[in-house]
Design a protein around this motif. Sequence first.
Motif, PDB file in Angstrom:
ATOM      1  N   ASP A 129     -51.606  -9.075 -35.860  1.00  0.00           N
ATOM      2  CA  ASP A 129     -52.797  -8.364 -36.310  1.00  0.00           C
ATOM      3  C   ASP A 129     -52.491  -6.867 -36.367  1.00  0.00           C
ATOM      4  O   ASP A 129     -52.100  -6.270 -35.356  1.00  0.00           O
ATOM      5  CB  ASP A 129     -53.952  -8.632 -35.338  1.00  0.00           C
ATOM      6  CG  ASP A 129     -55.296  -8.160 -35.880  1.00  0.00           C
ATOM      7  OD1 ASP A 129     -55.328  -7.146 -36.604  1.00  0.00           O
ATOM      8  OD2 ASP A 129     -56.311  -8.810 -35.565  1.00  0.00           O
ATOM      9  N   ALA A 130     -52.659  -6.273 -37.538  1.00  0.00           N
ATOM     10  CA  ALA A 130     -52.383  -4.847 -37.701  1.00  0.00           C
ATOM     11  C   ALA A 130     -53.215  -4.001 -36.755  1.00  0.00           C
ATOM     12  O   ALA A 130     -52.778  -2.929 -36.325  1.00  0.00           O
ATOM     13  CB  ALA A 130     -52.627  -4.427 -39.152  1.00  0.00           C
ATOM     14  N   ARG A 131     -54.393  -4.486 -36.399  1.00  0.00           N
ATOM     15  CA  ARG A 131     -55.237  -3.734 -35.464  1.00  0.00           C
ATOM     16  C   ARG A 131     -54.624  -3.682 -34.066  1.00  0.00           C
ATOM     17  O   ARG A 131     -54.840  -2.724 -33.320  1.00  0.00           O
ATOM     18  CB  ARG A 131     -56.638  -4.335 -35.415  1.00  0.00           C
ATOM     19  CG  ARG A 131     -57.422  -4.195 -36.721  1.00  0.00           C
ATOM     20  CD  ARG A 131     -58.695  -5.014 -36.685  1.00  0.00           C
ATOM     21  NE  ARG A 131     -58.402  -6.442 -36.572  1.00  0.00           N
ATOM     22  CZ  ARG A 131     -59.322  -7.396 -36.581  1.00  0.00           C
ATOM     23  NH1 ARG A 131     -60.608  -7.074 -36.696  1.00  0.00           N
ATOM     24  NH2 ARG A 131     -58.989  -8.669 -36.478  1.00  0.00           N
ATOM     25  N   ASP A 132     -53.861  -4.704 -33.706  1.00  0.00           N
ATOM     26  CA  ASP A 132     -53.178  -4.710 -32.414  1.00  0.00           C
ATOM     27  C   ASP A 132     -51.924  -3.829 -32.445  1.00  0.00           C
ATOM     28  O   ASP A 132     -51.547  -3.232 -31.432  1.00  0.00           O
ATOM     29  CB  ASP A 132     -52.779  -6.135 -32.029  1.00  0.00           C
ATOM     30  CG  ASP A 132     -53.985  -7.030 -31.787  1.00  0.00           C
ATOM     31  OD1 ASP A 132     -55.055  -6.494 -31.418  1.00  0.00           O
ATOM     32  OD2 ASP A 132     -53.861  -8.258 -31.989  1.00  0.00           O
ATOM     33  N   LEU A 133     -51.281  -3.769 -33.604  1.00  0.00           N
ATOM     34  CA  LEU A 133     -50.063  -2.972 -33.736  1.00  0.00           C
ATOM     35  C   LEU A 133     -50.358  -1.481 -33.849  1.00  0.00           C
ATOM     36  O   LEU A 133     -49.620  -0.649 -33.305  1.00  0.00           O
ATOM     37  CB  LEU A 133     -49.280  -3.439 -34.965  1.00  0.00           C
ATOM     38  CG  LEU A 133     -47.998  -2.665 -35.300  1.00  0.00           C
ATOM     39  CD1 LEU A 133     -47.002  -2.740 -34.141  1.00  0.00           C
ATOM     40  CD2 LEU A 133     -47.366  -3.210 -36.586  1.00  0.00           C
ATOM     41  N   TYR A 134     -51.426  -1.134 -34.518  1.00  0.00           N
ATOM     42  CA  TYR A 134     -51.718   0.269 -34.827  1.00  0.00           C
ATOM     43  C   TYR A 134     -51.705   1.192 -33.604  1.00  0.00           C
ATOM     44  O   TYR A 134     -51.133   2.299 -33.676  1.00  0.00           O
ATOM     45  CB  TYR A 134     -53.057   0.373 -35.569  1.00  0.00           C
ATOM     46  CG  TYR A 134     -53.482   1.795 -35.844  1.00  0.00           C
ATOM     47  CD1 TYR A 134     -52.729   2.620 -36.678  1.00  0.00           C
ATOM     48  CD2 TYR A 134     -54.646   2.317 -35.258  1.00  0.00           C
ATOM     49  CE1 TYR A 134     -53.122   3.930 -36.933  1.00  0.00           C
ATOM     50  CE2 TYR A 134     -55.038   3.624 -35.499  1.00  0.00           C
ATOM     51  CZ  TYR A 134     -54.274   4.424 -36.336  1.00  0.00           C
ATOM     52  OH  TYR A 134     -54.652   5.718 -36.573  1.00  0.00           O
ATOM     53  N   PRO A 135     -52.286   0.837 -32.462  1.00  0.00           N
ATOM     54  CA  PRO A 135     -52.257   1.755 -31.313  1.00  0.00           C
ATOM     55  C   PRO A 135     -50.853   2.140 -30.858  1.00  0.00           C
ATOM     56  O   PRO A 135     -50.665   3.183 -30.225  1.00  0.00           O
ATOM     57  CB  PRO A 135     -52.989   0.973 -30.216  1.00  0.00           C
ATOM     58  CG  PRO A 135     -53.866   0.023 -30.956  1.00  0.00           C
ATOM     59  CD  PRO A 135     -53.082  -0.377 -32.163  1.00  0.00           C
ATOM     60  N   HIS A 136     -49.846   1.318 -31.201  1.00  0.00           N
ATOM     61  CA  HIS A 136     -48.476   1.591 -30.773  1.00  0.00           C
ATOM     62  C   HIS A 136     -47.697   2.425 -31.790  1.00  0.00           C
ATOM     63  O   HIS A 136     -46.604   2.919 -31.466  1.00  0.00           O
ATOM     64  CB  HIS A 136     -47.725   0.278 -30.542  1.00  0.00           C
ATOM     65  CG  HIS A 136     -48.363  -0.604 -29.509  1.00  0.00           C
ATOM     66  ND1 HIS A 136     -48.540  -0.200 -28.199  1.00  0.00           N
ATOM     67  CD2 HIS A 136     -48.872  -1.859 -29.602  1.00  0.00           C
ATOM     68  CE1 HIS A 136     -49.120  -1.173 -27.522  1.00  0.00           C
ATOM     69  NE2 HIS A 136     -49.329  -2.185 -28.341  1.00  0.00           N
ATOM     70  N   VAL A 137     -48.214   2.572 -33.007  1.00  0.00           N
ATOM     71  CA  VAL A 137     -47.453   3.269 -34.055  1.00  0.00           C
ATOM     72  C   VAL A 137     -48.201   4.459 -34.643  1.00  0.00           C
ATOM     73  O   VAL A 137     -47.687   5.131 -35.525  1.00  0.00           O
ATOM     74  CB  VAL A 137     -47.062   2.298 -35.196  1.00  0.00           C
ATOM     75  CG1 VAL A 137     -46.135   1.204 -34.671  1.00  0.00           C
ATOM     76  CG2 VAL A 137     -48.296   1.686 -35.857  1.00  0.00           C
ATOM     77  N   ARG A 138     -49.396   4.741 -34.152  1.00  0.00           N
ATOM     78  CA  ARG A 138     -50.150   5.864 -34.697  1.00  0.00           C
ATOM     79  C   ARG A 138     -49.580   7.178 -34.154  1.00  0.00           C
ATOM     80  O   ARG A 138     -48.801   7.200 -33.192  1.00  0.00           O
ATOM     81  CB  ARG A 138     -51.625   5.736 -34.340  1.00  0.00           C
ATOM     82  CG  ARG A 138     -51.947   5.834 -32.870  1.00  0.00           C
ATOM     83  CD  ARG A 138     -53.409   5.509 -32.612  1.00  0.00           C
ATOM     84  NE  ARG A 138     -53.740   5.673 -31.196  1.00  0.00           N
ATOM     85  CZ  ARG A 138     -54.881   5.287 -30.662  1.00  0.00           C
ATOM     86  NH1 ARG A 138     -55.801   4.709 -31.414  1.00  0.00           N
ATOM     87  NH2 ARG A 138     -55.105   5.467 -29.373  1.00  0.00           N
TER      88      ARG A 138
END
Length: 208
Positions: free
Chosen positions: A25-34
């Motif tokens: 889920d991109a929503r789960d990944l986003y906090p790690h790559v923002r």
Amino acid sequence: MTDLFPRVFETERLRFERIHPETLDARDLYPHVREDSGIADATRFMTWDPHEHPKETMEYVQHTGEANDAADSGNYALYPKASEPGGGEFAGNAGLGADWERRSAELGIWLRKPFWGRGYSGERADAFVELAFARLDLDLVTVTVVDDNDRSVRAIEKYVDRWGGSHDGYFRHLRPHGDDPVNLHRYAIARADYESAGVDVDLAVVDE
């Protein structure tokens, strides 16, 4: 049906799950790559920058999933096993890009900073070298690194030497990086190196 690249595989300390919109889920990944996640140190020598918004992460997951479906690459989310510090937490991305006409593959990895210094890069490299030669029947594995990325150079030279590979060359202004071109070192492991190295790889395919 068995895919060319396994969907999930494990090594001694790590679990690799192929990136796809159905599994990540991109929503789960986003906090790690923002941008404010601390990822800037990891992407300093990468070909991509921290993500500015969730849509950028969604597009990345979609694009990567399409490349995986087409067997142009095998890109995986990387997770330490439960026995490791931070077990089960997203640690980074590892991949193998295939050039089928040239029967070669290029390795790539980025890790979040809390997971640096654990030897994960070498463990991952051994697994992907095994996949490239034993499963995909390729003849050459390469890896490139920016010439002042000393941490990665040390890690790469260690596992390339373990497999009997070599420093393949130094290329000036080979690839753009931000506003400027960068100089790259390239390392290579040939099939003959792989077959004579005798490295024992701990790799278990969990899901084809």
